[in-house]
Every structure is written in structure tokens, then in C-alpha cells.
Design a protein around this motif. Structure first.
Motif, PDB file in Angstrom:
ATOM      1  N   GLN A  73       0.812  -1.209   0.000  1.00 28.74           N
ATOM      2  CA  GLN A  73       0.000   0.000   0.000  1.00 28.74           C
ATOM      3  C   GLN A  73       0.846   1.259   0.000  1.00 28.74           C
ATOM      4  O   GLN A  73       0.409   2.316  -0.449  1.00 28.74           O
ATOM      5  N   ARG A  74       2.081   1.149   0.471  1.00 32.47           N
ATOM      6  CA  ARG A  74       2.986   2.296   0.443  1.00 32.47           C
ATOM      7  C   ARG A  74       3.585   2.510  -0.939  1.00 32.47           C
ATOM      8  O   ARG A  74       3.644   3.645  -1.432  1.00 32.47           O
ATOM      9  N   VAL A  75       4.010   1.405  -1.600  1.00 34.95           N
ATOM     10  CA  VAL A  75       4.740   1.547  -2.857  1.00 34.95           C
ATOM     11  C   VAL A  75       3.840   1.470  -4.090  1.00 34.95           C
ATOM     12  O   VAL A  75       4.171   2.000  -5.140  1.00 34.95           O
ATOM     13  N   ARG A  76       2.687   0.775  -3.965  1.00 37.54           N
ATOM     14  CA  ARG A  76       1.782   0.706  -5.113  1.00 37.54           C
ATOM     15  C   ARG A  76       0.335   0.526  -4.629  1.00 37.54           C
ATOM     16  O   ARG A  76      -0.223  -0.580  -4.657  1.00 37.54           O
ATOM     17  N   PRO A  77      -0.279   1.602  -4.178  1.00 33.94           N
ATOM     18  CA  PRO A  77      -1.619   1.497  -3.598  1.00 33.94           C
ATOM     19  C   PRO A  77      -2.701   1.102  -4.592  1.00 33.94           C
ATOM     20  O   PRO A  77      -3.811   0.754  -4.183  1.00 33.94           O
ATOM     21  N   GLN A  78      -2.388   1.132  -5.903  1.00 28.29           N
ATOM     22  CA  GLN A  78      -3.396   0.703  -6.881  1.00 28.29           C
ATOM     23  C   GLN A  78      -3.698  -0.788  -6.760  1.00 28.29           C
ATOM     24  O   GLN A  78      -4.772  -1.244  -7.160  1.00 28.29           O
ATOM     25  N   THR A  79      -2.752  -1.567  -6.238  1.00 30.00           N
ATOM     26  CA  THR A  79      -2.957  -3.008  -6.084  1.00 30.00           C
ATOM     27  C   THR A  79      -3.788  -3.282  -4.842  1.00 30.00           C
ATOM     28  O   THR A  79      -3.441  -2.850  -3.741  1.00 30.00           O
ATOM     29  N   LYS A  80      -4.889  -4.000  -5.009  1.00 33.50           N
ATOM     30  CA  LYS A  80      -5.749  -4.356  -3.892  1.00 33.50           C
ATOM     31  C   LYS A  80      -5.225  -5.636  -3.235  1.00 33.50           C
ATOM     32  O   LYS A  80      -4.867  -6.586  -3.937  1.00 33.50           O
ATOM     33  N   VAL A  81      -5.194  -5.645  -1.912  1.00 34.78           N
ATOM     34  CA  VAL A  81      -4.704  -6.798  -1.170  1.00 34.78           C
ATOM     35  C   VAL A  81      -5.885  -7.556  -0.567  1.00 34.78           C
ATOM     36  O   VAL A  81      -6.644  -7.004   0.233  1.00 34.78           O
ATOM     37  N   LEU A  82      -6.024  -8.824  -0.963  1.00 34.73           N
ATOM     38  CA  LEU A  82      -7.074  -9.699  -0.436  1.00 34.73           C
ATOM     39  C   LEU A  82      -6.391 -10.757   0.427  1.00 34.73           C
ATOM     40  O   LEU A  82      -5.713 -11.645  -0.092  1.00 34.73           O
ATOM     41  N   VAL A  83      -6.531 -10.646   1.738  1.00 39.10           N
ATOM     42  CA  VAL A  83      -5.878 -11.578   2.658  1.00 39.10           C
ATOM     43  C   VAL A  83      -6.632 -12.906   2.641  1.00 39.10           C
ATOM     44  O   VAL A  83      -7.860 -12.944   2.732  1.00 39.10           O
ATOM     45  N   HIS A  84      -5.874 -13.996   2.518  1.00 38.08           N
ATOM     46  CA  HIS A  84      -6.435 -15.350   2.393  1.00 38.08           C
ATOM     47  C   HIS A  84      -5.666 -16.235   3.369  1.00 38.08           C
ATOM     48  O   HIS A  84      -4.518 -16.588   3.126  1.00 38.08           O
ATOM     49  N   SER A  85      -6.288 -16.561   4.497  1.00 42.59           N
ATOM     50  CA  SER A  85      -5.547 -17.213   5.573  1.00 42.59           C
ATOM     51  C   SER A  85      -6.355 -18.308   6.233  1.00 42.59           C
ATOM     52  O   SER A  85      -7.590 -18.295   6.223  1.00 42.59           O
ATOM     53  N   SER A  86      -5.640 -19.273   6.819  1.00 44.07           N
ATOM     54  CA  SER A  86      -6.278 -20.326   7.598  1.00 44.07           C
ATOM     55  C   SER A  86      -6.659 -19.836   8.984  1.00 44.07           C
ATOM     56  O   SER A  86      -7.426 -20.495   9.691  1.00 44.07           O
ATOM     57  N   PHE A  87      -6.125 -18.702   9.371  1.00 39.69           N
ATOM     58  CA  PHE A  87      -6.292 -18.210  10.733  1.00 39.69           C
ATOM     59  C   PHE A  87      -7.372 -17.139  10.786  1.00 39.69           C
ATOM     60  O   PHE A  87      -7.265 -16.105  10.137  1.00 39.69           O
ATOM     61  N   GLU A  88      -8.397 -17.383  11.579  1.00 39.53           N
ATOM     62  CA  GLU A  88      -9.560 -16.502  11.617  1.00 39.53           C
ATOM     63  C   GLU A  88      -9.549 -15.573  12.826  1.00 39.53           C
ATOM     64  O   GLU A  88     -10.492 -14.813  13.029  1.00 39.53           O
TER      65      GLU A  88
END
Length: 219
Positions: A73-88
Motif C-alpha cells: 500500500q505504500r509503494v503501489r496502492p493501486q494493487t488491492k490486497v485480499l488476505v487469504h488465511s487459515s487463521f480466523e
């Protein structure tokens, strides 16, 4: 024809990356452009491949998913981050959102949710998928506030203030200048600096990016 959504997969388990890639390659509207097995690799692939969305695991070596999300988000905020984890666990959800993620999916959820979530993320929507979403409702206002306060860390406080006002309905360069008590030229110069830092050229794209980050709703 609309170009496919460009996706990077970041997960330290090769089998998990293989499964996600196999799932996404069945969708002609999505193309996987790269994979990463560490946090630092995830950031590097984003810089090199310019994806629309990165599917990000939380627990990875050499910079975890929370760190990688913040850095992306600092270097390329155009990219959306979708977190995908086993830990809820809730702290992971909040940490991911505070770092700038636009969504959180649990790996045990219905696998068909992932392509839909990627489309939603690419369009600027928020995605939170938990087995007990009712308990998350009190957090939503906190998440919105955290996302807004942590948006665009590469901007100065003054630049964020100007962008926040510009993102409000019916605001112009002149009205922003009048609101802040500064010259229109100073606002124009600030806008040019903001565009350079965020990697955008069109004014409408800048405003869209700001509103997707939660700006434009508060003074």
C-alpha cells in the motif's frame, strides 16, 4: 473486451499456491501473473508485475502478510490486497485491514468465494468472510476509520488533507483552495505531487482511488 484481472498469489505453501492457481485459471476473467512464497517476494512481484489484486497469506517468512500488505500500500496502492488465511483470529483481521487490505477470506470457506472476492476487490469493494460475521459488526466502523487514517502513507499530512477535500462531493480545485485558505496554484501543485506519488495521471482516477480508500467523507 475488458482485460482480465491481473492477480499475484502469495503463500509460503507450494500446494496452496497450486490450488489457488488451478481454481483461478478456470475463470477467463482472471489471469495469474506471478507467485510469491515470502512477504518480500510478494512486494517485489507487485512492483514488477503491477497486478490488480494480490491474494495474500498472513503467515509467511521474510516479512509476513501484514507487513507485505502495508508495504504494498505504500509503494503501489493501486494493487488491492485480499488476505487469504487459515487463521480466523480477530487480531489478524484487524491487522490486515489496518495495513490496508480490502478483504479477508478464510481458506476453509467455500472455494468459489475466491474468484468473486477478487472481482469485488478489483472494483474497490470490501470483503470480510468469517464464520460468525455478526460478532464483527461493531468492528466495521473501526475498520473504516483505520483504513482512512492509514491510507496513502507516502503523502504528507497537507497532501492527504487536500486529497480528502477533493474527494468530497462537488469539490473543485478552487473550492478546496478557498476551504483551506490557500491559493489555487498551491492546490494544483499539491495535486500534481499527489498524482506522482500515487502513480496516477487522470484526475478522475485520483478521486476514485481516494474514495475507495475511505477519503472524502469527513473534514
Amino acid at each position: 473486451m475488458t482485460a482480465p484481472i491481473r492477480v499475484v498469489i502469495a503463500d509460503d505453501h507450494a500446494f496452496a499456491r497450486y490450488g489457488i492457481r488451478a481454481l483461478l485459471e478456470g475463470d477467463p476473467t482472471i489471469t495469474v501473473v506471478a507467485e510469491a512464497s515470502t512477504g518480500k517476494q510478494a512486494v517485489q512481484q507487485v512492483l514488477e508485475c503491477h497486478p490488480d489484486v494480490i491474494v495474500m497469506d498472513v503467515r509467511m517468512p521474510d516479512g509476513d502478510g501484514i507487513w507485505a500488505t502495508r508495504e504494498i500500500q505504500r509503494v503501489r496502492p493501486q494493487t488491492k490486497v485480499l488476505v487469504h488465511s487459515s487463521f480466523e483470529q480477530d487480531p489478524n483481521v484487524m491487522a490486515a485491514m489496518r495495513a490496508g487490505a480490502c478483504g479477508f477470506l478464510v481458506k476453509d470457506d467455500d472455494e468459489t468465494q475466491l474468484p468473486r472476492a477478487i472481482h469485488a476487490a478489483a472494483s474497490g469493494a470490501w470483503i470480510v468472510s468469517l464464520s460468525d460475521t455478526a460478532r464483527m459488526r461493531p468492528w466495521f466502523d473501526q475498520l473504516a476509520t483505520a483504513r482512512r487514517e492509514n491510507a496513502f502513507p507516502q503523502l504528507t499530512p497537507r497532501e492527504r488533507e487536500i486529497l480528502n477535500i477533493l474527494a468530497m462531493p462537488r469539490q473543485t480545485t478552487r473550492s478546496t483552495a478557498n476551504r483551506l485558505g490557500i491559493s489555487t496554484k498551491r492546490v494544483v501543485n499539491a495535486i500534481n505531487d499527489i498524482k506522482t506519488k500515487l502513480g496516477v495521471t487522470e484526475h478522475d482516477d485520483l478521486i476514485t482511488m481516494a474514495r475507495q480508500a475511505g477519503l472524502g467523507t469527513h473534514t
